[in-house]
Design an enzyme around this catalytic site. Structure first.
Site, mmCIF file in Angstrom:
data_model
loop_
_atom_site.group_PDB
_atom_site.id
_atom_site.type_symbol
_atom_site.label_atom_id
_atom_site.label_comp_id
_atom_site.label_asym_id
_atom_site.label_seq_id
_atom_site.Cartn_x
_atom_site.Cartn_y
_atom_site.Cartn_z
ATOM 1 N N ASP A 1 0.824 5.609 -2.588
ATOM 2 C CA ASP A 1 1.046 6.726 -3.507
ATOM 3 C C ASP A 1 1.480 7.992 -2.753
ATOM 4 O O ASP A 1 0.888 8.333 -1.714
ATOM 5 C CB ASP A 1 -0.276 7.000 -4.238
ATOM 6 C CG ASP A 1 -0.136 7.931 -5.427
ATOM 7 O OD1 ASP A 1 0.566 7.578 -6.372
ATOM 8 O OD2 ASP A 1 -0.752 9.026 -5.401
ATOM 9 N N GLU B 1 -2.070 -6.795 11.792
ATOM 10 C CA GLU B 1 -3.238 -7.525 12.308
ATOM 11 C C GLU B 1 -3.417 -8.833 11.535
ATOM 12 O O GLU B 1 -4.195 -9.685 11.923
ATOM 13 C CB GLU B 1 -4.516 -6.672 12.165
ATOM 14 C CG GLU B 1 -4.572 -5.502 13.128
ATOM 15 C CD GLU B 1 -5.697 -4.522 12.779
ATOM 16 O OE1 GLU B 1 -6.513 -4.836 11.881
ATOM 17 O OE2 GLU B 1 -5.738 -3.452 13.404
HETATM 18 C C1 GLC Z 1 1.931 9.200 -8.063
HETATM 19 C C2 GLC Z 1 1.421 8.337 -9.189
HETATM 20 C C3 GLC Z 1 1.091 9.219 -10.341
HETATM 21 C C4 GLC Z 1 0.025 10.191 -9.907
HETATM 22 C C5 GLC Z 1 0.443 10.973 -8.681
HETATM 23 C C6 GLC Z 1 -0.712 11.661 -8.042
HETATM 24 O O1 GLC Z 1 3.137 9.801 -8.360
HETATM 25 O O2 GLC Z 1 2.352 7.353 -9.496
HETATM 26 O O3 GLC Z 1 0.662 8.497 -11.458
HETATM 27 O O4 GLC Z 1 -0.247 11.090 -10.949
HETATM 28 O O5 GLC Z 1 0.973 10.135 -7.704
HETATM 29 O O6 GLC Z 1 -1.572 10.727 -7.460
#
Ligand code: GLC
Length: 561
Positions: free
Chosen positions: A221, A270
């Site tokens: 993310d 790993e």
């Molecule tokens: C990413 C995720 C989204 C979230 C953001 C903050 O873009 O896909 O859903 O709100 O990160 O974590």
């Protein structure tokens, strides 16, 4: 553990390079315990459906303990399961069922920020300014005579400021307003300080924790956000999503970020086969985005170029061409995406009038989907054509739950049900992402459309016509088109390359894979001439009407060798 040499020679080492990956938003997929929130046993129970769909892997959005201030992307504990969604034992059972069904499992890692309920953040709040507990996040004194102004003008992605001032709990100022902490997203999502060695080490522990439990890969993310230039005074940045292509932005896509992911690759290697990873990096420059995808880093990065493009022959071809060339040069395989949990579903995007901009889309959503009027039939026809255009391309296709049912955005959710922080942080001027997160319809005439419990977001009546059961076995349904396409894709999957062919009409894009698999997409509304040499008797799949002497409008055809 013995560390195998990288790159691995394991026969499955490259499984992800051309995989079809299905994104599950766990709260909205299937509810096994009837509490109205989807859960991990719900996923396990639907493994037969997923196997019959023909996907290679599932990616699960966060299922970790969370107050759901941002739908689970506010993580309290990276190495556990939210009790509302199940237990670690349920997770293990889900992975086992997936593997038995030949489906790999990718989980989401959220490294840019934790939640404000994470034990480290609680410790930071309870400690004085300058303490080691604060150093894992970005705490700064405010500007102004009394520190009453935020340390910079940085906005939050969800609206409002990216800084929140705390009331000190310890130290000489206890009981009084004190420092500010950075959160590029919601207030409940404090950003980690990635210069801190404990932060780095802890994420390695998290990767190993899930890898040891058998997951096959990770979706990372906000991968482009971890390295920040916090040199004082902080530089101004009033609009977060405008980037330059030289790594000089203070917040995103800085060159130092790559060292972090090189460290992650060592951890992922790993294992044998090495674990896969895909970066979520909203970096508009293909060559910079692909740095995250180098074999020495994550392997793949989401490519949102098609998702952001209008439905247009020349545009789609140019994007596909550029992304494939640059992916090959970087050693990665390309990725393709039309829908996910953050954007308006593509069947709805394509149903807006031609020429609609992102602003028009936001206005349409704010108007509850009422204005401008949309043409849903056309939207779905185009979505299906776009999907077959994408599924023929080399690289991985990421599909979002419900797109195989031809779902549209639920644009008219009652305001009282909305949950996306964007809606609240913009004083109800930006709608947010709830409309693509409505729990799925499985059965057309059961309570809650067979979801399992009274859903946390209300389902519209029109879901009845899209439920999985009314499409199952029905020729021409969107579900059967996806099943057929994924089945053919498996059979036809070829080397990661293609040849662009001259099409007879400007609205048509034509490509051929090395084994002779051909894809013909007509982006225009009217039937188009078949390019010379194309033998329509070889058509095995059409996203729309059958081809009778021409390529139907807004339709993609697949021809088998
Ligand atoms: C990413 C995720 C989204 C979230 C953001 C903050 O873009 O896909 O859903 O709100 O990160 O974590």
């Amino acid at each position: 553990m013995t560390i195998p040499p990288a790159p691995s020679t394991h026969p499955d080492a490259g499984w992800w390079r051309q995989a079809a990956v299905y994104q599950i938003y766990p709260r909205s997929f299937s509810d096994a315990n009837g509490d109205g929130m989807g859960d991990l046993p719900g996923v396990t129970a639907r493994m037969g459906y997923l196997a019959a769909l023909g996907i290679d892997a599932v990616w699960l959005s966060p299922f970790y303990p969370s107050a759901l201030a941002d739908g689970g992307y506010d993580v309290d504990d990276y190495r556990n399961v939210d009790p509302r969604l199940g237990t670690l034992a349920d997770f293990d059972a889900m992975v086992a069922a997936a593997h038995d069904a030949g489906i790999r499992v990718i989980v989401d890692v959220v490294p840019n920020h934790s939640s404000n309920r994470h034990e480290w953040f609680k410790a930071a709040l309870a400690s004085a300014p300058g303490s080691p507990e604060r150093a894992r996040y970005h705490f700064l004194d405010g500007l102004g005579r009394h520190g009453e102004l935020p340390p910079s003008d940085w906005p939050s992605h969800f609206g409002g400021a990216a800084w929140t001032r705390v009331v000190e709990q310890a130290g000489p100022n206890a009981g009084r307003p004190g420092q500010w902490y950075l959160h590029l997203f919601a207030t409940e999502q404090p950003d980690f300080n990635w210069d801190h060695p404990e932060v780095r080490e802890d994420f390695h522990t998290t990767l190993r924790f899930w890898a040891d439990r058998g997951v096959d890969g990770f979706r990372v993310d906000v991968a482009h956000g971890l390295a920040k230039d916090m040199t004082l005074p902080l530089r101004s940045k009033k609009v977060l999503d405008i980037l330059v292509d030289d790594g000089s932005d203070p917040l995103f896509d800085r060159d130092e970020v790559h060292e972090i992911f090189a460290g992650w690759r060592d951890v992922l290697n790993e294992y044998d086969p090495p674990k896969a990873a895909v970066a979520e990096a909203w970096v508009p420059f293909t060559s910079r985005r692909l740095k995250y995808a180098r074999p020495t880093e994550l392997g793949q990065a989401f490519n949102f170029d098609l998702l952001q493009a209008p439905f247009d022959a020349a545009g789609f071809r140019a994007i596909a061409e550029k992304c494939l060339v640059e992916a090959e040069a970087s050693g990665a395989s390309s990725t393709w995406v039309f829908s996910n949990h953050d954007v308006v579903r593509h069947a709805s995007r394509y149903s807006l009038p031609d020429g609609s901009t992102l602003e028009d889309l936001a206005a349409w959503l704010l108007a509850g989907g009422a204005t401008p009027p949309t043409d849903r039939e056309r939207g779905l026809r185009r979505a299906r054509a776009a999907t077959l255009f994408m599924l023929g391309l080399p690289g991985s296709a990421y599909l979002y739950q419900g797109e195989e049912l031809g779902l549209f955005e639920v644009a008219d959710l009652p305001e009282a049900s909305l949950q996306d922080p964007t809606w609240f942080r913009t004083q109800h001027s930006v709608k947010g992402r709830d409309g693509c997160r409505v729990p799925l319809p499985w059965l057309s005439d059961a309570a809650d459309f067979g979801f399992g419990g009274s859903p946390w977001l209300p389902q519209p009546d029109w879901f009845a016509g899209h439920a999985a059961d009314v499409q199952d076995g029905v020729e021409g349904s969107t579900l059967e088109m996806y099943r057929a396409a994924l089945g053919w894709r498996r059979k036809l999957q070829a080397e990661e390359s293609l040849q662009w062919l001259d099409a007879a009409a400007p609205a048509v894009v034509h490509y051929r894979r090395p084994n002779g698999w051909e894809v013909l997409s007509n982006f225009g509304g009217a039937p188009a001439m078949v390019p010379s040499g194309v033998d329509l008797s070889k058509v095995v799949l059409s996203s729309g009407e059958p081809a009778r002497g021409a390529i139907p409008g807004e339709t993609t055809l697949w021809l088998a060798p």
